[in-house]
Design a protein around this motif. Structure first.
Motif, mmCIF file in Angstrom:
data_model
loop_
_atom_site.group_PDB
_atom_site.id
_atom_site.type_symbol
_atom_site.label_atom_id
_atom_site.label_comp_id
_atom_site.label_asym_id
_atom_site.label_seq_id
_atom_site.Cartn_x
_atom_site.Cartn_y
_atom_site.Cartn_z
ATOM 1 N N UNK A 228 -16.456 13.768 -36.494
ATOM 2 C CA UNK A 228 -17.837 13.232 -36.563
ATOM 3 C C UNK A 228 -17.244 12.009 -35.000
ATOM 4 N N UNK A 229 -17.810 10.715 -34.718
ATOM 5 C CA UNK A 229 -17.557 10.231 -33.552
ATOM 6 C C UNK A 229 -16.293 8.986 -34.325
ATOM 7 N N UNK A 230 -15.806 8.291 -32.839
ATOM 8 C CA UNK A 230 -14.753 7.936 -33.398
ATOM 9 C C UNK A 230 -14.972 6.157 -34.251
ATOM 10 N N UNK B 59 -16.348 3.306 -44.969
ATOM 11 C CA UNK B 59 -15.666 2.883 -43.999
ATOM 12 C C UNK B 59 -15.506 0.638 -43.641
ATOM 13 N N UNK C 114 -22.808 11.326 -41.873
ATOM 14 C CA UNK C 114 -22.043 9.746 -41.067
ATOM 15 C C UNK C 114 -22.769 8.648 -41.120
ATOM 16 N N UNK D 203 -16.320 6.425 -36.918
ATOM 17 C CA UNK D 203 -16.195 6.559 -38.594
ATOM 18 C C UNK D 203 -15.024 6.747 -38.992
ATOM 19 N N UNK D 204 -13.664 6.606 -37.875
ATOM 20 C CA UNK D 204 -12.493 7.344 -38.126
ATOM 21 C C UNK D 204 -11.961 5.670 -38.346
ATOM 22 N N UNK E 135 -18.801 0.803 -31.597
ATOM 23 C CA UNK E 135 -17.484 1.610 -31.127
ATOM 24 C C UNK E 135 -16.782 -0.461 -30.838
ATOM 25 N N UNK F 158 -24.330 2.007 -31.923
ATOM 26 C CA UNK F 158 -22.697 2.985 -32.358
ATOM 27 C C UNK F 158 -22.204 2.135 -31.254
ATOM 28 N N UNK G 33 -20.338 7.923 -44.071
ATOM 29 C CA UNK G 33 -18.878 7.710 -43.582
ATOM 30 C C UNK G 33 -18.549 6.579 -43.635
ATOM 31 N N UNK G 34 -19.728 5.601 -41.867
ATOM 32 C CA UNK G 34 -19.747 4.458 -42.024
ATOM 33 C C UNK G 34 -20.197 3.672 -42.953
#
Lengths: 123, 411
Positions: A48-50, B276, B269, A52-53, B219, B215, B272-273
């Protein structure tokens, strides 16, 4: 010998491609998956895109827990996107399969696997 | 070849344009310089492929191209404003990650200027940050290209006189900017998802651009729970896009949607987010909304939805955001957990605040219908029709009215 075909690229570029180019990239992947599936077991992963890490850094001192940091602070620089792993007769053959997923938005690396465990193992 | 490269250019555009705006303190010049660099990249990258760090390459080239333009057109006034370090061409053009973060935030924040209407803020962000053409933005807003052209020009003029500090913002200022910018992105998505009196219920471009910006924020601000949660929320919503309208262009309610059409990758996704952002602690409105969206997205069927949990989330949301609309949504969840009659009674407290809100009346109509009061339901649905529903919504409401009328007992 087991080889890994690892994929590097700029995160987000694939999503920015026009539909027909995305399809072109995916067609290569589907072809590779089908070809690998016919030969036996293989493993394939797309990350998955960064954003999410979460990063686990080494513990700063003895008897301390590892540091969990919220990053990585993503840059647009090339990053690790995913990989394939399967048994190949030799490097030549692994390269031939890797070519199927070559595209202008990714750089591939074909590297022998030293050890693999789990579902797919180097035995 | 250039189509492949376009994707790299648009991926790097917000960061590049943000840094160039700081260098030149002139948004138009930054845009021109970036276009110059992209044009050069098309020839320079051909054969060799893109460099390992495309942003650094584009920034160096754009910086030089921009300086050339300044010298050629003798924009002395501009040259005087240029950040001194830019004139030293051998300096590394790549700002450190903290600077990039503040640059992008500043550029988005410039678009959020309070003198602009919300729609103009969104249009400007789409033009400058996302790099959409005026024609594309016009399509997104369902207006003529010419109208949008005028709006963007007017908006640019309005902010030209606006002085945004180029120094590193204080943590409070950064937080304020981030809040404003996040809200703009959230509203951009909503603008695309639903709008009054329009034939198209959902304008995908606006939704997708909002997700791209969310996004970008996630990021850049990877440690901020709010921004991660905002991206999660938008992905949960957008995952349902294919199920939301049927083959006849009719709107399908969440309960009746074919869940197999939901985008599983987007949901994964989003989950997952959300996890987080939960780990990061801070529980803002975006996170609570994402948690509600998650309950819907992960329920195997409409019947299996955990309405108790959803009701609790809405109660929590109302504590953070005590608005009538949140309260209405809370009551909608109550209708599931405690029945239609209870919900109707609760709704009475909102009658004044939401008398012009069409969702209030469609919800009331639905609850009257459930409670076996078709005549009162019709009155509520008819009221909703006067409050500017979108075309697909109008169709659904009219369907409801005819269902009610069939239940009328003959006098």
């Amino acid at each position: 010998m087991m080889y890994a075909i690892t994929i590097y690229g700029e995160p987000g570029v694939f999503e920015n491609l026009p539909d027909e180019k995305q399809k072109q990239v995916l067609t290569g992947h589907y072809a590779l998956q089908e070809a690998l599936g016919e030969r036996g077991d293989y493993l394939s992963i797309k990350l998955m895109p960064p954003a999410t890490a979460v990063t686990v850094d080494p513990a700063p001192g003895r008897a301390q827990a590892p540091l969990i940091v919220d990053g990585p602070f993503a840059e647009t620089k090339e990053g690790f996107l995913g990989f394939y792993a399967a048994d190949f007769n030799d490097l030549q053959e692994a390269l031939k399969f890797a070519e199927m997923i070559s595209s202008p938005i990714a750089r591939l690396e074909v590297r022998p696997v030293a050890w693999a465990g789990g579902v797919l193992s180097t035995g | 070849m250039s189509e492949w490269l376009e994707a790299t250019f648009s991926n790097n555009r917000p960061r590049a344009l943000a840094a160039l705006t700081r260098y030149f303190r002139d948004m138009d010049l930054a845009e021109e310089a970036f276009s110059d660099a992209c044009l050069k990249a098309v020839t320079a990258w051909e054969g060799k492929g893109a460099p390992r760090d495309p942003l650094a390459w584009l920034l160096t080239t754009a910086r030089n191209a921009g300086l050339d333009r300044v010298r050629k057109t003798q924009r002395h006034r501009v040259l005087l404003q240029v950040e001194p370090s830019v004139l030293m061409a051998d300096e590394d053009p790549l700002p450190d990650p903290d600077d990039v973060r503040d640059d992008v935030l500043r550029l988005l924040f410039i678009c959020c200027h309070p003198a602009l209407s919300r729609q103009d803020q969104i249009a400007l962000a789409l033009r400058i940050v996302a790099g959409l053409s005026v024609a594309e933005i016009a399509r997104g807003f369902l207006v003529a290209t010419k109208t949008m052209e005028q709006r963007v020009t007017r908006a640019k003029k309005k902010i030209a006189t606006n002085r945004i500090a180029f120094e590193t913002p204080s943590p409070q200022e950064r937080g304020r900017r981030l809040g404003e910018v996040s809200l703009m992105v959230y509203l951009m998505f909503n603008e695309g998802w639903s709008t009054s009196n329009s034939a198209a219920q959902m304008r995908v471009t606006l939704c997708e651009e909002a997700i791209r910006l969310a996004r970008l924020l996630a990021d850049l601000f990877a440690g901020m729970g709010d921004q991660i949660a905002l991206l999660s929320l938008l992905l949960f919503q957008h995952a349902r896009r294919a199920a939301r309208i049927d083959s006849d262009g009719r709107l399908v309610s969440l309960e009746d949607q074919d869940r197999r059409l939901w985008d599983k990758t987007a949901i994964a996704e989003a989950v997952a987010l959300l996890q987080k952002s939960e780990r990061l602690g801070h529980s803002g409105p975006y996170r609570v909304q994402a948690a509600i969206a998650a309950e819907h997205a992960l329920a195997p069927s409409a019947q299996a939805t955990d309405w108790q949990k959803i009701e609790a989330h809405y109660a929590a949301l109302y504590v953070i955001q005590p608005t009538p609309v949140v309260r209405l949504n809370h009551i909608a969840a109550m209708a599931k957990t405690r029945g239609a009659e209870h919900a109707l009674k609760e709704m009475e407290t909102l009658a004044c605040d939401l008398s012009d809100y069409r969702w209030y009346h469609t919800m009331q109509g639905g609850l009257f219908l459930q409670s076996g009061l078709p005549r009162r339901a019709v009155a509520a649905f008819e009221k909703a029709l006067t409050l500017g529903p979108t075309e697909p919504e109008r169709v659904v409401i009219k369907d409801q009215i005819s269902t009610c009328k069939k239940m009328f007992t003959p006098l």
